[in-house]
Design an enzyme around this catalytic site. Structure first.
Site, short mmCIF file in Angstrom:
data_model
loop_
_atom_site.label_atom_id
_atom_site.label_comp_id
_atom_site.label_asym_id
_atom_site.label_seq_id
_atom_site.Cartn_x
_atom_site.Cartn_y
_atom_site.Cartn_z
NE ARG A 153 48.33 51.44 64.99
CZ ARG A 153 48.66 51.52 63.70
NH1 ARG A 153 48.38 52.62 63.01
NH2 ARG A 153 49.24 50.49 63.10
CG HIS B 85 43.81 53.98 59.85
ND1 HIS B 85 43.93 53.33 61.06
CD2 HIS B 85 45.06 53.98 59.32
CE1 HIS B 85 45.19 52.95 61.24
NE2 HIS B 85 45.90 53.33 60.19
C1 GLV Z 1 48.83 51.85 59.35
O1 GLV Z 1 48.34 52.43 60.26
C2 GLV Z 1 49.97 50.98 59.46
O2 GLV Z 1 50.42 50.73 60.58
O3 GLV Z 1 50.47 50.52 58.42
#
Ligand code: GLV
Length: 305
Positions: free
Chosen positions: A220, A268
């Site tokens: 994160r 991401h």
């Molecule tokens: C992605 O970041 C998740 O938490 O699945």
């Protein structure tokens, strides 16, 4: 004896194609359930379980008979940040072997790229520069994986199989992060985001790493203190950062990370949830719930993940 069918709500923020893909995968994997969705009218009173990806704050608290929440995300930090979430509501994280494998691939790519200087060669190509850099052996490279859970464990095993000197650290370890990062050429972050890990990758940790070390953040954005990272890269204390996650996503167009020569940005994507595979995981948990058995991978609300 047949259990009554569960009423299950698919809820959250999806783009339309993604929502349809989840709907198809979930209804096919658990056809015994009565499925509803929050982008259409639904009956709040009857919902037993919710399958969610970033649901609107307050939505889950508005379902009076809700008994179980299944996250489609591995990380539940955003979900738990909803202050209206009933305290005793059981919540399961997504733990999916396909997602763990994807995460291990991304970590392996990043570590190989750092170790073998492939990021530096990509930069050299943009400058039409032909220069061979020293080559090290994998067993000369120490990699510290932060987080020793589902993903951290798989990543560590994959890197070790590739010949790297791998160790893992978890927040509940006896030694502090400051002690373990000493001597680590590459730190790969896979910690859950909790009050205890927020901002863990800060100036003190970067300073404790050997000069020229690198970080890979696949967990994160809030684990990293952005200004400290930029300072460590600019001073040469860190040689590179590979970042998949950010404080604010999408990363703003004017953020310094985009154009920094020592930062590699991914949008991401280190491990996207694989719909067909994750739908099987969801179905197994819903079937357990229907049988009156505890679902798998329940979140420990006091630990925050
Ligand atoms: C992605 O970041 C998740 O938490 O699945």
């Amino acid at each position: 004896m047949n259990n009554p069918a569960l009423h299950v709500l698919l809820a959250g923020r999806f783009d339309p194609a993604e929502r349809e893909a989840w709907w198809r995968a979930l209804t096919a994997a658990a056809p015994e359930c009565i499925w509803q969705r929050d982008d259409a009218p639904f009956d709040r009173e009857v919902i037993d379980a919710a399958v969610v990806a970033n649901p609107a704050a307050g939505l889950l608290a508005s379902l009076p008979n809700l008994r179980f929440v299944q996250s489609l995300w591995a990380g539940v930090d955003k979900l738990l940040a909803d202050a209206t979430l009933p305290v005793h509501l059981p919540i399961a994280r997504m733990v999916d072997p396909a997602m763990n494998a994807a995460m291990a691939e991304t970590a392996l790519w990043a570590v190989l790229g750092l170790h073998r200087r492939f990021f530096d060669y990509a930069a050299q190509q943009r400058q039409v520069q032909w220069q061979q850099l020293p080559q090290r052996r994998a067993d000369d490279v120490s990699v510290l994986v932060l987080g020793a859970g589902q993903m951290g464990g798989e990543v560590a095993a994959r890197l070790a199989a590739q010949g790297y000197r791998v160790s893992t650290w978890r927040r509940r370890s006896a030694v502090s992060l400051l002690e373990v990062v000493t001597g680590q050429g590459i730190v790969v972050n896979l910690l859950p985001l909790t009050d205890g890990t927020r901002g863990a990758l800060s100036a003190a940790v970067f300073a404790a790493m050997p000069r020229g070390a690198a970080i890979v953040n696949l967990a994160r954005g809030a684990h990293v203190v952005d200004a400290d990272l930029l300072a460590a890269l600019d001073s040469g204390q860190l040689s590179r950062a590979v970042l998949d996650v950010f404080h604010q996503e999408p990363l703003r167009a004017d953020h310094a990370f985009w154009r920094h020569p020592k930062i590699t940005v991914l949008p991401h994507v280190a491990a996207l949830t694989d719909e067909p595979s994750a739908a099987q995981v969801v179905a197994a948990n819903l079937q357990a719930l229907a049988r009156g058995e505890p679902p798998q991978h329940l979140v420990d609300r006091s630990a925050g993940y």
